[in-house]
Design a protein around this motif. Structure first.
Motif, PDB file in Angstrom:
ATOM      1  N   LEU A 297       0.826  -1.204   0.000  1.00  0.00           N
ATOM      2  CA  LEU A 297       0.000   0.000   0.000  1.00  0.00           C
ATOM      3  C   LEU A 297       0.862   1.257   0.000  1.00  0.00           C
ATOM      4  O   LEU A 297       0.576   2.224  -0.709  1.00  0.00           O
ATOM      5  CB  LEU A 297      -0.924  -0.003   1.219  1.00  0.00           C
ATOM      6  N   ASP A 298       1.931   1.239   0.776  1.00  0.00           N
ATOM      7  CA  ASP A 298       2.842   2.373   0.826  1.00  0.00           C
ATOM      8  C   ASP A 298       3.471   2.610  -0.542  1.00  0.00           C
ATOM      9  O   ASP A 298       3.571   3.755  -1.014  1.00  0.00           O
ATOM     10  CB  ASP A 298       3.913   2.108   1.883  1.00  0.00           C
ATOM     11  N   ALA A 299       3.887   1.535  -1.201  1.00  0.00           N
ATOM     12  CA  ALA A 299       4.479   1.660  -2.531  1.00  0.00           C
ATOM     13  C   ALA A 299       3.457   2.175  -3.545  1.00  0.00           C
ATOM     14  O   ALA A 299       3.769   3.019  -4.390  1.00  0.00           O
ATOM     15  CB  ALA A 299       5.037   0.308  -2.986  1.00  0.00           C
ATOM     16  N   GLN A 300       2.227   1.687  -3.465  1.00  0.00           N
ATOM     17  CA  GLN A 300       1.170   2.156  -4.365  1.00  0.00           C
ATOM     18  C   GLN A 300       0.869   3.641  -4.126  1.00  0.00           C
ATOM     19  O   GLN A 300       0.623   4.388  -5.073  1.00  0.00           O
ATOM     20  CB  GLN A 300      -0.097   1.328  -4.149  1.00  0.00           C
ATOM     21  N   ALA A 301       0.901   4.050  -2.866  1.00  0.00           N
ATOM     22  CA  ALA A 301       0.639   5.451  -2.547  1.00  0.00           C
ATOM     23  C   ALA A 301       1.716   6.348  -3.144  1.00  0.00           C
ATOM     24  O   ALA A 301       1.424   7.416  -3.695  1.00  0.00           O
ATOM     25  CB  ALA A 301       0.571   5.630  -1.031  1.00  0.00           C
ATOM     26  N   THR A 302       2.965   5.921  -3.048  1.00  0.00           N
ATOM     27  CA  THR A 302       4.065   6.699  -3.626  1.00  0.00           C
ATOM     28  C   THR A 302       3.937   6.763  -5.140  1.00  0.00           C
ATOM     29  O   THR A 302       4.116   7.825  -5.751  1.00  0.00           O
ATOM     30  CB  THR A 302       5.413   6.075  -3.235  1.00  0.00           C
ATOM     31  N   SER A 303       3.604   5.643  -5.755  1.00  0.00           N
ATOM     32  CA  SER A 303       3.440   5.605  -7.203  1.00  0.00           C
ATOM     33  C   SER A 303       2.314   6.533  -7.644  1.00  0.00           C
ATOM     34  O   SER A 303       2.455   7.280  -8.629  1.00  0.00           O
ATOM     35  CB  SER A 303       3.141   4.174  -7.658  1.00  0.00           C
ATOM     36  N   PHE A 304       1.194   6.519  -6.917  1.00  0.00           N
ATOM     37  CA  PHE A 304       0.092   7.390  -7.273  1.00  0.00           C
ATOM     38  C   PHE A 304       0.475   8.854  -7.134  1.00  0.00           C
ATOM     39  O   PHE A 304       0.142   9.677  -7.994  1.00  0.00           O
ATOM     40  CB  PHE A 304      -1.131   7.110  -6.401  1.00  0.00           C
ATOM     41  N   THR A 305       1.159   9.198  -6.061  1.00  0.00           N
ATOM     42  CA  THR A 305       1.567  10.588  -5.848  1.00  0.00           C
ATOM     43  C   THR A 305       2.443  11.074  -6.995  1.00  0.00           C
ATOM     44  O   THR A 305       2.290  12.209  -7.469  1.00  0.00           O
ATOM     45  CB  THR A 305       2.321  10.724  -4.510  1.00  0.00           C
ATOM     46  N   ASP A 306       3.343  10.217  -7.450  1.00  0.00           N
ATOM     47  CA  ASP A 306       4.204  10.586  -8.585  1.00  0.00           C
ATOM     48  C   ASP A 306       3.379  10.784  -9.854  1.00  0.00           C
ATOM     49  O   ASP A 306       3.588  11.744 -10.608  1.00  0.00           O
ATOM     50  CB  ASP A 306       5.259   9.504  -8.814  1.00  0.00           C
ATOM     51  N   ARG A 307       2.439   9.878 -10.109  1.00  0.00           N
ATOM     52  CA  ARG A 307       1.594  10.004 -11.308  1.00  0.00           C
ATOM     53  C   ARG A 307       0.725  11.253 -11.229  1.00  0.00           C
ATOM     54  O   ARG A 307       0.497  11.916 -12.248  1.00  0.00           O
ATOM     55  CB  ARG A 307       0.699   8.769 -11.466  1.00  0.00           C
ATOM     56  N   ARG A 308       0.241  11.560 -10.038  1.00  0.00           N
ATOM     57  CA  ARG A 308      -0.628  12.726  -9.885  1.00  0.00           C
ATOM     58  C   ARG A 308       0.085  14.015 -10.263  1.00  0.00           C
ATOM     59  O   ARG A 308      -0.515  14.906 -10.874  1.00  0.00           O
ATOM     60  CB  ARG A 308      -1.140  12.823  -8.453  1.00  0.00           C
ATOM     61  N   GLU A 309       1.341  14.124  -9.912  1.00  0.00           N
ATOM     62  CA  GLU A 309       2.087  15.335 -10.268  1.00  0.00           C
ATOM     63  C   GLU A 309       2.123  15.511 -11.781  1.00  0.00           C
ATOM     64  O   GLU A 309       2.000  16.627 -12.289  1.00  0.00           O
ATOM     65  CB  GLU A 309       3.498  15.266  -9.692  1.00  0.00           C
ATOM     66  N   GLY A 310       2.268  14.413 -12.505  1.00  0.00           N
ATOM     67  CA  GLY A 310       2.258  14.488 -13.955  1.00  0.00           C
ATOM     68  C   GLY A 310       0.899  14.894 -14.495  1.00  0.00           C
ATOM     69  O   GLY A 310       0.799  15.693 -15.436  1.00  0.00           O
TER      70      GLY A 310
END
Length: 324
Positions: A297-310
């Protein structure tokens, strides 16, 4: 007649015994809630002077999209939150099944009354400020309530209690952040008031889970594992919920990072899930599964945050191009 599943019957006996042992804790926390909950009145948070009649028997003005001055994502979040509250009869039935008498029955009725107040206030605000199409809102309410609400199959009373602890905290955060992005001080104040109730509800349920750990640590750990790994908001059956929740997440109102950092982990820390001794093999296995899930879940949250910036950067670029 199908054969009786003896393991299910034994589990039911264990749950009944556990609920009986929790009754003093329910009563204690009911008294605590009555002592700290503050009386408030929805009508005091609604800007009634802004209201006027709608199209219909009273001959008012038809709603027009230009009247919706709140940011679109704030309206989306408010509608999702309101429709979730609208399904309260289903939630009440689900938790009242575990007992309608004694302290638990008194709590269920009190909790239901407070949650109903939230729905009243949200609907009054949206209609008085003409922030939404009232006909579309009513059709959405009818569709959502007709679909009803069912607890996940096989979930026990303790599951329902644990789920409520996480869900109430998630709802509190969603309300507070919706208020912030609304850019309307009136909306922000109303949602802050509602969020305060949700926080007290979270504390009530969380305290019951904590007591369950003392009474039956293996059962409590398995329940927490089940709830955290399978968690979804009760409004997930709302039409187009996936699209709506994605927009809410992109706006930072409620997303995986908030879910992990501000909902799941604070409750797990309070429950001392990873510090407890005295677990049996089943409890230890459940804790290991929970830890593995949290890492994902932590890894997915980080991945989503990165995608959101884009996504935000692309939207800003498009908006600038259209404005030029």
């Amino acid at each position: 007649m199908p054969p009786i599943d003896r393991s299910d019957r034994a589990a039911a006996r264990v749950e009944h015994s556990l609920l009986a042992e929790l009754q003093p804790v329910v009563e204690e926390n009911l008294h605590r809630h009555h002592g700290v909950a503050k009386e408030w009145f929805p009508h005091e948070y609604i800007p009634w002077s802004e209201g006027r009649d709608f199209e219909g028997p009273l001959g008012g003005a038809a709603w027009e999209p230009r009247e919706a001055t709140l940011p679109e994502v704030a309206r989306t979040s408010l509608i999702v939150n309101l429709l979730t509250e609208d399904n309260l009869p289903g939630y009440h039935f689900a938790v009242a099944e575990f007992g309608r008498g004694g302290a638990w029955g008194t709590w269920v009725n009190r909790w239901t009354a407070e949650e109903a107040r939230h729905g009243t206030a949200l609907r009054d605000y949206l209609l008085v400020t003409r922030a939404v199409d009232p006909r579309a809102l009513e059709r959405a309410r009818m569709a959502h309530m007709e679909a009803g609400y069912d607890r996940p199959d096989g979930f026990s009373a303790v599951h329902a209690i644990a789920y409520a602890a996480f869900q109430e905290l998630a709802t509190r955060i969603s309300h507070r952040n919706t208020g912030h992005v609304s850019t309307d001080p009136v909306c922000d104040a109303l949602l802050a008031r509602i969020a305060a109730d949700e926080n007290l509800h979270m504390v009530f349920y969380r305290n019951l889970v904590e007591a369950t750990f003392e009474l039956a640590p293996d059962t409590a750990m398995e329940v927490v594992r089940d709830v955290v790994t399978g968690f979804e908001m009760p409004g997930s059956t709302i039409k187009d919920f996936g699209r709506k929740s994605a927009e809410i997440a992109i706006a930072g109102i409620y997303d995986l990072r908030l879910h992990h950092d501000n909902v799941v982990m604070p409750i797990l820390r309070k429950l001392r899930v990873f510090e407890r001794d005295g677990l049996g093999p089943a409890g230890e296995a459940a804790r290991e599964e929970l830890a593995a899930f949290l890492a994902k879940l932590d890894a997915q949250a980080t991945s989503f945050t990165d995608r959101r910036e884009g996504i935000r950067a692309s939207r800003a670029k498009r908006a600038a191009a259209m404005a030029s």
